[in-house]
Motif scaffolding. Structure first.
Motif, short mmCIF file in Angstrom:
data_model
loop_
_atom_site.label_atom_id
_atom_site.label_comp_id
_atom_site.label_asym_id
_atom_site.label_seq_id
_atom_site.Cartn_x
_atom_site.Cartn_y
_atom_site.Cartn_z
N VAL A 185 0.96 -1.22 -0.06
CA VAL A 185 0.00 -0.05 -0.07
C VAL A 185 0.94 1.28 0.01
O VAL A 185 1.65 1.57 1.04
CB VAL A 185 -0.92 0.08 1.07
N ASN A 186 0.61 2.06 -1.01
CA ASN A 186 1.52 3.22 -0.96
C ASN A 186 0.95 4.36 -0.08
O ASN A 186 -0.34 4.59 -0.39
CB ASN A 186 1.78 3.87 -2.47
N VAL A 187 1.76 5.06 0.64
CA VAL A 187 1.27 6.13 1.37
C VAL A 187 1.85 7.40 0.71
O VAL A 187 3.12 7.63 0.83
CB VAL A 187 1.73 6.01 2.95
N SER A 188 0.90 8.29 0.32
CA SER A 188 1.36 9.32 -0.57
C SER A 188 0.86 10.92 0.29
O SER A 188 -0.08 10.77 0.90
CB SER A 188 1.11 9.48 -1.98
N SER A 189 1.50 11.99 -0.10
CA SER A 189 1.03 13.06 0.52
C SER A 189 -0.18 13.69 -0.47
O SER A 189 -0.09 13.62 -1.59
CB SER A 189 2.25 14.27 0.40
N ALA A 200 7.41 6.95 11.76
CA ALA A 200 7.55 5.54 11.73
C ALA A 200 8.87 5.42 10.94
O ALA A 200 9.29 6.13 10.15
CB ALA A 200 6.50 4.92 11.17
N LYS A 201 9.32 3.98 11.17
CA LYS A 201 10.56 3.49 10.58
C LYS A 201 10.41 2.27 9.99
O LYS A 201 9.33 1.68 10.19
CB LYS A 201 11.65 3.55 11.47
N GLU A 346 9.16 0.34 3.50
CA GLU A 346 10.12 1.32 3.05
C GLU A 346 9.70 2.95 3.33
O GLU A 346 8.36 3.18 3.28
CB GLU A 346 10.29 1.03 1.56
N VAL A 347 10.57 3.62 3.65
CA VAL A 347 10.45 5.01 4.01
C VAL A 347 11.42 5.66 2.78
O VAL A 347 12.48 5.60 2.57
CB VAL A 347 11.14 5.46 5.23
N LYS A 348 10.58 6.09 1.74
CA LYS A 348 11.16 6.74 0.52
C LYS A 348 12.14 8.03 0.47
O LYS A 348 12.97 8.34 0.04
CB LYS A 348 10.40 6.63 -0.47
N VAL A 361 5.65 8.62 -0.07
CA VAL A 361 6.33 8.82 0.98
C VAL A 361 6.85 7.57 1.59
O VAL A 361 8.15 7.17 1.95
CB VAL A 361 5.86 9.97 1.95
N MET A 362 5.76 6.65 1.81
CA MET A 362 6.18 5.48 2.44
C MET A 362 5.40 4.35 1.78
O MET A 362 4.53 4.52 1.02
CB MET A 362 5.62 5.63 3.94
#
Length: 458
Positions: A185-189, A200-201, A346-348, A361-362
């Motif tokens: 699941v992509n977490v975007s702004s 979070a890491k 992943e934290v991009k 972003v994540m």
């Protein structure tokens, strides 16, 4: 050059070599040679004729002549086949050595062949069978029994290893290593801004709704303050009997925001000259300054116009209230929360990075969990969907049941030299994402055979 000929029943392999033979003082070329016979290019002999001849073996610097006795066994076309008669072990060994040397390209080693021809003949001194004493016979029997037991045990061990190998291959097809994963699941702004804080890491498990990262966008806050000031001004105008001649409160707010943004731009420009921020960050601050400056100019221009009618003020109020709600929603979206419960894969981007709308972003991985493993392409034909597997986790020391769900799972995380296989857990294992596991692919050969028989009966 390779020659093809019928499959004759010969006792030794013949080879064509540049040798010749002298029979009755006449020289003949040899077609092929072996340790038991010779093929001579010539005729004039009958089957069964016995001859005295000299076989000449040429070397690089000399030739070796070997007297031999021949008997004619075959006459075919222009070739006569002879068999050596009463050939001594030394002569037979010398002919074999010459053939080996010719194949290996060592036709300069004439001394070895000459030494072989000159070896003495040693007769065995034993002419009668040995008579063993009773003690010697018992010792020989014990030695035989000891060796027999050793080889019996060794043979049993070999049979057990072979049987274990067969049983293992009937139960398991392949052993490989995999990685625990979940659905990505992509977490975007949702708005533009600068990442101010990341909560979070990689590897963390987060629940749905937890704040993952926060953004800063001074422009949104400035716009909201301007809209709020305009709404208050219009409400005052609507409440009064006459429209105020000027809009000084709004101008005052805009001037304060402009001064603050101007200071921010000067500070950013100083940081850029020191190479502490990028040109992208400087442009971001500069655009905010220009936007507030334009708004200030528009408001100053409007303040010089005549007061608007009451109906126009009401319409403007509705528009500003809608704009206010829109800005408030965008400001809420500066705090980005987890859309699902799962693990951070992943934290991009890092803190301080400028992002635009829909920038990822994540990356999260949500439940249910599964295992991704690679199988060599030559083993794929031995697998099938829904076949059971055993999954061992070194992290927990436990073994889990699973089944193959997809053969050829689409992903870019692995190479293309092997096929990616997706394995589903029978139940939630509670393992962390990206943890390593060992996968044992089981063989359902008996179940397949049973299904085939059932189809045949139907």
């Amino acid at each position: 050059m390779l020659l093809k000929e019928p499959n004759f029943k010969r006792r030794a392999q013949r080879i064509a070599l540049p040798v010749w033979i002298e029979i009755d003082g006449k020289r003949y070329s040899v077609r092929d040679l072996s340790v038991v016979g010779i093929g001579v290019e010539g005729t004039g002999w009958d089957i069964g004729d016995q001859l005295e001849a000299v076989l000449v073996l040429p070397f690089k610097e000399a030739s070796v002549a070997i007297p031999v006795k021949l008997v004619c066994r075959r006459v075919e076309g222009n070739v006569s086949g002879f068999e050596f008669v009463d050939l001594t072990p030394q002569k037979k060994r010398a002919i074999r050595q010459y053939i080996e040397f010719a194949i290996e390209g060592r036709l300069d080693d004439v001394e070895t062949v000459m030494a072989t021809l000159n070896l003495p003949t040693v007769d065995s001194p034993i002419t009668e069978s040995l008579a063993l004493a009773q003690e010697e016979e018992a010792q020989l029997y014990r030695s035989f029994r000891r060796h027999m037991l050793f080889w019996l045990l060794f043979g049993t061990l070999v049979l057990m290893v072979v049987a274990g190998f067969i049983v293992y291959n009937s139960l398991f097809v392949f052993k490989t290593y995999g990685v625990v994963a979940g659905s990505e699941v992509n977490v975007s702004s949702r708005v533009s801004g600068v990442i101010s804080r990341i909560h979070a890491k990689t590897g963390d498990y987060v629940h749905k709704g937890k704040v993952l990262f926060e953004l800063e966008n001074p422009s949104l806050l400035s716009q909201l303050e301007i809209v709020r000031a305009q709404i208050e001004l219009i409400k005052k105008e609507l409440a009064s009997e006459e429209t105020p001649p000027t809009t000084s409160p709004v101008l005052q707010v805009l001037k304060e925001l402009y001064d603050a943004q101007l200071k921010e731009y000067r500070r950013a420009k100083n940081l850029y000259e020191k190479r502490l921020i990028s040109i992208k960050d400087l442009k971001f601050v500069e655009n905010n300054l220009l936007r507030i400056k334009l708004k200030l100019a528009q408001t100053q221009e409007k303040s010089t116009h005549k007061p608007k009618p009451k109906i126009d003020l009401q319409m403007e109020l509705k528009r500003l209230e809608a704009k206010k709600r829109e800005l408030e929603e965008k400001i809420k979206e500066l705090r980005v929360t987890a859309p699902v419960s799962g693990w951070i894969k992943e934290v991009k981007l890092n803190e301080g990075t400028a992002v635009h709308e829909r920038d990822v972003v994540m990356v999260m991985e949500k439940e249910p969990l599964f295992v991704l493993c690679t199988i060599p392409n030559w083993e794929i034909t031995r697998l099938a969907v829904d076949e059971p597997v055993k999954i061992y986790s070194p992290l927990t020391g436990k073994t889990y049941n699973g089944r193959i769900s997809v053969v050829g799972f689409p992903t870019t995380d692995f190479g293309s030299e092997a096929t990616l296989v997706k394995v589903d857990f029978a139940k939630d294992p509670g393992l962390p994402v990206n943890s390593k596991v060992v996968v044992w692919l089981r063989n359902e050969i008996y179940a397949r055979f049973k299904r085939v028989l059932q189809k045949i009966r139907i």
